[in-house]
Enzyme design. Structure first.
Site, PDB file in Angstrom:
ATOM      1  N   GLY A 199       0.753  -1.251   0.000  1.00 46.70           N
ATOM      2  CA  GLY A 199       0.000   0.000   0.000  1.00 46.70           C
ATOM      3  C   GLY A 199       0.781   1.296   0.000  1.00 46.70           C
ATOM      4  N   GLU A 231       3.825  -6.713   1.591  1.00 47.56           N
ATOM      5  CA  GLU A 231       3.337  -7.073   0.247  1.00 47.56           C
ATOM      6  C   GLU A 231       3.277  -5.851  -0.667  1.00 47.56           C
ATOM      7  OE1 GLU A 231      -0.588  -8.390   1.209  1.00 47.56           O
ATOM      8  OE2 GLU A 231       0.070 -10.289   2.071  1.00 47.56           O
ATOM      9  N   PRO A 232       4.381  -5.169  -0.888  1.00 45.66           N
ATOM     10  CA  PRO A 232       4.310  -3.991  -1.768  1.00 45.66           C
ATOM     11  C   PRO A 232       4.190  -4.403  -3.235  1.00 45.66           C
ATOM     12  CG  PRO A 232       6.575  -4.374  -1.098  1.00 45.66           C
ATOM     13  CD  PRO A 232       5.747  -5.432  -0.414  1.00 45.66           C
ATOM     14  N   GLY A 233       3.349  -3.695  -3.968  1.00 45.47           N
ATOM     15  CA  GLY A 233       3.225  -3.936  -5.405  1.00 45.47           C
ATOM     16  C   GLY A 233       3.596  -2.668  -6.157  1.00 45.47           C
ATOM     17  N   ARG A 234       2.775  -1.630  -5.942  1.00 48.81           N
ATOM     18  CA  ARG A 234       2.909  -0.392  -6.694  1.00 48.81           C
ATOM     19  C   ARG A 234       4.292   0.243  -6.543  1.00 48.81           C
ATOM     20  NH1 ARG A 234      -1.652   2.881  -7.779  1.00 48.81           N
ATOM     21  NH2 ARG A 234      -2.696   1.809  -6.074  1.00 48.81           N
ATOM     22  N   ARG A 283      -6.256   3.343 -15.645  1.00 48.18           N
ATOM     23  CA  ARG A 283      -6.255   4.065 -14.370  1.00 48.18           C
ATOM     24  C   ARG A 283      -6.880   5.475 -14.442  1.00 48.18           C
ATOM     25  NH1 ARG A 283      -2.655   5.250 -11.484  1.00 48.18           N
ATOM     26  NH2 ARG A 283      -3.595   4.526  -9.557  1.00 48.18           N
ATOM     27  N   TYR A 309      -9.988   5.625 -11.995  1.00 49.46           N
ATOM     28  CA  TYR A 309      -9.776   6.280 -10.691  1.00 49.46           C
ATOM     29  C   TYR A 309      -9.495   7.777 -10.826  1.00 49.46           C
ATOM     30  CZ  TYR A 309      -8.315   1.383  -9.927  1.00 49.46           C
ATOM     31  OH  TYR A 309      -8.216   0.019  -9.909  1.00 49.46           O
ATOM     32  N   CYS A 329     -14.257   4.633 -28.379  1.00 50.26           N
ATOM     33  CA  CYS A 329     -15.478   5.415 -28.528  1.00 50.26           C
ATOM     34  C   CYS A 329     -16.190   5.685 -27.216  1.00 50.26           C
ATOM     35  CB  CYS A 329     -16.416   4.682 -29.479  1.00 50.26           C
ATOM     36  SG  CYS A 329     -15.562   4.182 -30.957  1.00 50.26           S
ATOM     37  N   TYR A 356      -0.289  -1.816 -12.223  1.00 55.04           N
ATOM     38  CA  TYR A 356      -1.708  -1.752 -12.571  1.00 55.04           C
ATOM     39  C   TYR A 356      -1.910  -1.128 -13.948  1.00 55.04           C
ATOM     40  CZ  TYR A 356      -1.709  -2.706  -7.589  1.00 55.04           C
ATOM     41  OH  TYR A 356      -1.442  -3.251  -6.366  1.00 55.04           O
TER      42      TYR A 356
HETATM   43  N1  LLP Z   1      -1.731  -6.856  -0.572  1.00 54.88           N
HETATM   44  C1  LLP Z   1      -3.064  -6.930  -0.764  1.00 54.88           C
HETATM   45  C2  LLP Z   1      -3.845  -7.865   0.034  1.00 54.88           C
HETATM   46  C3  LLP Z   1      -3.666  -6.093  -1.725  1.00 54.88           C
HETATM   47  O1  LLP Z   1      -4.980  -6.153  -1.904  1.00 54.88           O
HETATM   48  C4  LLP Z   1      -2.880  -5.191  -2.479  1.00 54.88           C
HETATM   49  C5  LLP Z   1      -3.474  -4.326  -3.498  1.00 54.88           C
HETATM   50  C6  LLP Z   1      -1.491  -5.174  -2.243  1.00 54.88           C
HETATM   51  C7  LLP Z   1      -0.965  -6.010  -1.272  1.00 54.88           C
HETATM   52  C8  LLP Z   1      -0.562  -4.270  -3.001  1.00 54.88           C
HETATM   53  O2  LLP Z   1      -0.837  -2.931  -2.784  1.00 54.88           O
HETATM   54  P1  LLP Z   1       0.163  -1.837  -3.395  1.00 54.88           P
HETATM   55  O3  LLP Z   1       1.464  -1.953  -2.654  1.00 54.88           O
HETATM   56  O4  LLP Z   1       0.338  -2.135  -4.836  1.00 54.88           O
HETATM   57  O5  LLP Z   1      -0.517  -0.558  -3.155  1.00 54.88           O
HETATM   58  N2  LLP Z   1      -5.781  -1.140  -9.394  1.00 54.88           N
HETATM   59  C9  LLP Z   1      -5.560  -0.121  -8.376  1.00 54.88           C
HETATM   60  C10 LLP Z   1      -4.843  -0.687  -7.159  1.00 54.88           C
HETATM   61  C11 LLP Z   1      -5.521  -1.869  -6.518  1.00 54.88           C
HETATM   62  C12 LLP Z   1      -4.799  -2.416  -5.330  1.00 54.88           C
HETATM   63  C13 LLP Z   1      -5.412  -3.688  -4.867  1.00 54.88           C
HETATM   64  N3  LLP Z   1      -4.729  -4.339  -3.787  1.00 54.88           N
HETATM   65  C14 LLP Z   1      -4.802   1.044  -8.992  1.00 54.88           C
HETATM   66  O6  LLP Z   1      -4.525   1.022 -10.187  1.00 54.88           O
HETATM   67  O7  LLP Z   1      -4.535   2.034  -8.311  1.00 54.88           O
END
Ligand code: LLP
Length: 421
Positions: A239, A275-278, A314, A318, A346, A375
């Site tokens: 997050g 659990e970082p993704g973004r 995105r 959002y 379109c 994403y």
């Molecule tokens: N762990 C869990 C359980 C999650 O649901 C998520 C993201 C993450 C980790 C990773 O979060 P991050 O570090 O990436 O913020 N599609 C949206 C974002 C959806 C996030 C969903 N869960 C966007 O484009 O902003």
């Protein structure tokens, strides 16, 4: 910091000119930097250095196997939320004991697949899911390691569609019910409780909500231990936000995030997972597109580009901001002009930016959407029968197409025609 920078008047990805890649693969396409991916992973790894820890990359952000392998070879684990992600991580060579399985609705089939292939832990989200997991594990003669995701009822102060830690959200069990649910879990023979899981939302630009949530988790750890549970692992979710608008945002750094983790839960002696993704993938990727037309409307000019909402959803979904830059570096002092930057789909929603100040651009010019690594490609669709755009990975002076653009035939021939037609 990333590795997309102007050199000699043109945008480079590490040591490769973006124009070279565009000439080879055509536009639009996603482009990732290995050095940036690794740098971001290491920032988290180092931020948690004082603690026993595992950084489990949330692969939902960008799940190409080349990206997963890059991170896994550096030591990352994976956070998966579906059978597809689990199988993809395994295909990329990630061992089961480095994979955590999150998600609110794991099916019996998904649970079975992960138990067969090996799993570090399931992050359970509800009591019915716990009952299902117990039944599947028991039928296989296995014991499943679990954490239970608690919902700490904290306002993450982020976009409503990506906040998950308030009591009205569908995620986790209310923290007030945790003792009862942990008691039930302890009684189930095919489940072994190993810890607590929490994730409050995505694109958080302030540490305060995390700190509140982690403090609640620390309190809960003490309570559950007193109840006799062996809480030895804390999964603190992902997050942490990124600066989408470089000119005016500076979210907290992984180092500060790590120090806050140390402060809130470090004394508990638990193994820490995040659990970082973004933050790992976001600024490690750009989307490159080409201007098809410049159209003068009434009172506004439109840049009509070959990328569209189906390629990068995105902004439409959002109202997200992405910095957009020309691939050829503008001469300093060039006067800027406001454009609406739109795709060819379109719908009016196929708008990337309204009245965005850019240097004058012309048909044929290349532009890059920054911060598109997370994403982006994973949320793309074939809406309007537009092929999924290719993904390219740069490493130093090399680049490789890591997912080719499908042909129109491949796309169209996936349909099957019923015999009555
Ligand atoms: N762990 C869990 C359980 C999650 O649901 C998520 C993201 C993450 C980790 C990773 O979060 P991050 O570090 O990436 O913020 N599609 C949206 C974002 C959806 C996030 C969903 N869960 C966007 O484009 O902003």
């Amino acid at each position: 910091m990333d590795h997309f920078m102007y050199q000699n008047g043109s945008l480079y990805a590490e040591d490769v000119p973006v124009t070279d890649i565009a000439a080879r693969v055509g536009t639009p396409f996603y482009l990732y930097s290995t050095a940036t991916l690794l740098r971001h992973y290491k920032l988290f790894d180092e931020a948690l250095a004082g603690m026993d820890h595992l950084v489990c990359y949330a692969m939902k952000a960008a799940s190409n196997q080349a990206i997963l392998m890059t991170l896994a070879q550096a030591g990352a684990g994976m956070d998966v939320v579906s059978m597809g992600e689990y199988l993809r991580a395994r295909a990329a060579g990630v061992p089961g004991d480095k994979i955590v399985f999150s998600g609110v609705g794991k099916t019996a089939e998904e649970i079975r697949t992960a138990l067969e292939g090996g799993i570090r832990q399931f992050n359970l989200e509800s009591e019915p899911e716990m009952v299902a997991l117990n039944a599947v594990a028991k039928s296989m003669g296995k014991v499943a390691p679990v954490t239970i995701r608690v919902n700490p009822d904290v306002d993450a102060k982020t976009h409503a569609k990506i906040a998950t830690g308030k009591s009205e959200n569908k995620f986790g069990i209310p923290i007030s019910r945790a003792r009862e649910v942990y008691r039930q879990a302890a009684e189930m023979e095919a489940i072994e409780v190993v810890g607590i899981d929490v994730h409050i939302g995505s694109q958080l630009t302030d540490l305060a909500p995390f700190e509140l949530a982690y403090t609640k988790v620390a309190e809960l750890t003490a309570i559950l231990r007193a109840d006799g549970h062996d809480i030895r692992r804390l999964d603190l979710g992902g997050g942490l936000g990124i600066p989408y608008e470089r000119s005016n945002s500076a979210p907290p750094l992984p180092l500060d995030y790590g120090a806050m983790i140390q402060r809130t839960v470090g004394h508990l002696g638990c193994e820490i997972e995040i659990e970082p993704g973004r933050l790992i993938a976001g600024n490690a990727g750009i989307m490159v597109a080409r201007v098809i037309y410049v159209k003068s409307g009434e009172g506004r000019d439109f840049l009509i580009i070959d990328g569209a909402m189906n390629d990068l959803i995105r902004p439409a979904m959002y109202d997200a901001h992405h910095d957009i830059i020309p691939v050829i570096e503008p001469t300093p002092g060039t006067e800027q002009h406001p454009y609406d930057i739109v795709g060819p789909v379109c719908e009016s929603g196929d708008t990337f930016a309204k009245q965005r100040s850019m240097v004058p651009l012309f048909a044929g010019d290349l532009i890059a959407f920054r911060s598109a690594g997370a994403y982006g490609a994973v949320m793309a669709s074939e809406y309007n029968t537009r092929p999924l755009i290719p993904e390219v990975l740069v490493n130093g002076d090399q680049f490789a197409v890591i997912r080719p653009r499908p042909t129109f035939d491949e796309m169209i021939n996936r349909d099957t025609i019923p015999e009555w037609l």
